[in-house]
Design an enzyme around this catalytic site. Structure first.
Site, PDB file in Angstrom:
ATOM      1  N   SER A  94      -7.003  -6.910   4.113  1.00  0.00           N
ATOM      2  CA  SER A  94      -6.521  -5.607   3.661  1.00  0.00           C
ATOM      3  C   SER A  94      -7.618  -4.542   3.649  1.00  0.00           C
ATOM      4  CB  SER A  94      -5.881  -5.780   2.286  1.00  0.00           C
ATOM      5  OG  SER A  94      -5.142  -4.641   1.951  1.00  0.00           O
ATOM      6  N   ASP A 237      -5.465   1.516   5.288  1.00  0.00           N
ATOM      7  CA  ASP A 237      -6.447   0.444   5.067  1.00  0.00           C
ATOM      8  C   ASP A 237      -6.379  -0.507   6.280  1.00  0.00           C
ATOM      9  OD1 ASP A 237      -3.931  -0.591   4.461  1.00  0.00           O
ATOM     10  OD2 ASP A 237      -4.709  -1.992   2.984  1.00  0.00           O
ATOM     11  N   ASP A 239      -4.920  -3.285   7.073  1.00  0.00           N
ATOM     12  CA  ASP A 239      -3.653  -3.849   7.558  1.00  0.00           C
ATOM     13  C   ASP A 239      -2.508  -2.848   7.463  1.00  0.00           C
ATOM     14  OD1 ASP A 239      -3.598  -4.015   4.767  1.00  0.00           O
ATOM     15  OD2 ASP A 239      -2.350  -5.814   4.763  1.00  0.00           O
ATOM     16  N   ASP A 241      -0.830  -1.268   5.249  1.00  0.00           N
ATOM     17  CA  ASP A 241       0.298  -1.231   4.312  1.00  0.00           C
ATOM     18  C   ASP A 241       0.108  -0.108   3.295  1.00  0.00           C
ATOM     19  OD1 ASP A 241      -1.768  -2.479   2.943  1.00  0.00           O
ATOM     20  OD2 ASP A 241      -0.531  -4.084   2.112  1.00  0.00           O
TER      21      ASP A 241
END
Ligand code: MG
Length: 456
Positions: A94, A237, A239, A241
């Site tokens: 993340s 960020d 990833d 999300d």
């Protein structure tokens, strides 16, 4: 033993987090799922393929045929899971720095599993009761191309594309070299935006900036907006999300202000908004004004997801949820955080007035943070005792959902021991910066004093 923290398994790659361990996590997950097929996806990290291979081996070992999706944002992996009806192991750390990696598990409904299922996976991991398949039953694997394209196609049908395209916005995009670099530029272009980019080449060394979209990492995005005619800057960020925004002047917008603005546009009377115990007063004020309820959970998206599921099962309407870090849920779209989707929802607001005006009325609080590290168990106990003592003596409203939050008329303070590191985080917020500093310093001072063995 807790293996899964508030957002999955994380560690420094090939040090705290080894491929052997990820293989066992995959075996445990596959055992609990008991499925014939599962998928593995990853973000752009240098060690992504190493851990994706380990996860695929673990899943194959317990008999699951593995779909290899390659680099996909976490929300794209969630879309795949729901569409294909297969659980996914997402290899990502993340927002953590480049040397980290980790695992997030996603159920075959595209949603991260509830706390109870995570505990079952941990239990299998601990007891090593893996449902190992015989040699002739191990799962095969196949490469899946097109998961990213299918995700972007689906996003385009889920947002108000007409309204956004009619405003003809210019978007400055900073995917931070993460998985969103392969989907968000295309998504916003196909949405009818003019797209400028920075840090938009996928690169697991993260040469331009660290993956966390915090102000100190977003200077270049701010400058890009400032020196162009962009209407808004959007950062993800690693990833993708999460989405964090910069206004048309290049000024960083607090994630709490964005969440409040989106909630104000979304909430109606009798709705419930779910957030963590770190929730800003901005969000609570918006809920009050809309006659909506607020449910605060322990920190971490797993807890928020579990709470939303519970509320929806009881027939409650939860149109929006999330935290001030840019991780926002619109459960009617999917019970998942999706940086690109949140970006488009914010663009719908920017279609009517400048980004700075969208958040102006929610930019009225100041937040201050402190962290108190401790060395050993006795220091930890002294600190915990001091927090409890302060909490019981204070005249604010006490909430012990996760740590100790004290709400006063003019602000609040939260002392929250970390679940994974030897430190206590102190958060404070008030309309007046001096008051926020005072609330944080009083709590931090008491904890430092207790640690030093001083009566306070
Ligand atoms: Mg993330």
């Amino acid at each position: 033993m807790r293996v899964f923290g508030s957002s999955g398994v994380r560690g420094v790659a090939n040090d705290d987090l080894t491929p052997e361990f990820v293989c066992r996590v995959a075996m445990a997950s596959g055992t609990v799922w008991g499925v014939e097929e599962a998928a593995v996806a990853r973000d752009t990290r240098v060690t992504g393929r190493l851990f994706a291979d380990a996860a695929a081996s673990g899943l194959g070992s317990v008999g699951a045929a593995v779909h290899r999706l390659g680099i996909v944002p976490t929300p794209g992996a969630q879309a795949y899971a729901e569409r294909e009806g297969v659980p996914v192991m997402m290899i990502t750390a993340s927002h953590n720095p480049p040397e980290y990696n980790g695992v997030k598990v996603i159920g075959d409904d595209g949603i991260e599993p509830p706390v109870a299922e995570v505990e079952r996976i941990e239990s299998v991991l601990r007891t090593e009761r893996f449902a190992r398949a015989s040699w002739s039953e191990v799962g095969g694997r196949r490469q899946v191309d097109g998961a990213r394209r299918a995700y972007v196609d689906e996003l385009l049908t889920a947002v108000d594309a007409e309204r956004i395209a009619a405003a003809n916005p210019t978007v400055a995009l900073d995917p931070g070299h993460g998985a969103g670099a392969l989907t968000s530029p295309e998504f916003f272009r196909r949405l009818g935006c003019r797209v400028l980019t920075v840090h938009a080449q996928p690169d697991g060394t993260f040469p331009g900036r660290d993956p966390e979209p915090i102000p100190e990492n977003l200077g270049e995005l701010g400058r890009l907006v400032e020196t162009s005619d962009a209407d808004v800057g959007i950062a993800h960020d690693g990833d993708a999300d999460r989405a964090i925004f910069v206004d048309e002047n290049g000024t960083y917008i607090e994630g709490d202000a964005t969440l409040a603005a989106l909630a104000a546009a979304e909430l109606e009377a009798d709705d419930t908004v779910v957030s963590a115990v770190t929730a800003s007063r901005r969000l609570l004020d918006v809920a009050d004004a809309a006659d909506a309820r607020v449910e605060l959970t322990p920190v971490g998206s797993t807890n928020i997801v579990t709470e939303i599921r519970d509320l929806e099962e009881r027939g409650e309407s939860v149109p929006i949820a999330g935290e001030g870090n840019g991780g926002i849920f619109f459960p009617d779209y999917r019970l998942a955080r999706d940086g690109a989707y949140v970006g488009a929802r914010f663009l719908s607001l920017v279609a009517e007035r400048p980004a700075s005006a969208v958040v102006a009325e929610f930019d009225t609080y100041h937040n201050v943070r402190r962290r108190i590290e401790y060395g050993d168990r006795s220091e930890r106990e002294a600190i915990t005792d001091a927090i409890e003592a302060r909490a019981s003596e204070a005249d604010g409203d006490l909430d012990t959902t996760d740590g100790y939050r004290l709400d006063y008329d003019d602000g609040w303070v939260l002392a929250r021991p970390s679940g994974t590191e030897p430190l206590v985080r102190v958060y404070a917020e008030a309309r007046n910066r001096a008051r926020a500093v005072e609330l944080a310093d009083e709590m931090a001072g008491a904890l430092e004093g207790a640690k030093a063995g001083v009566e306070v």
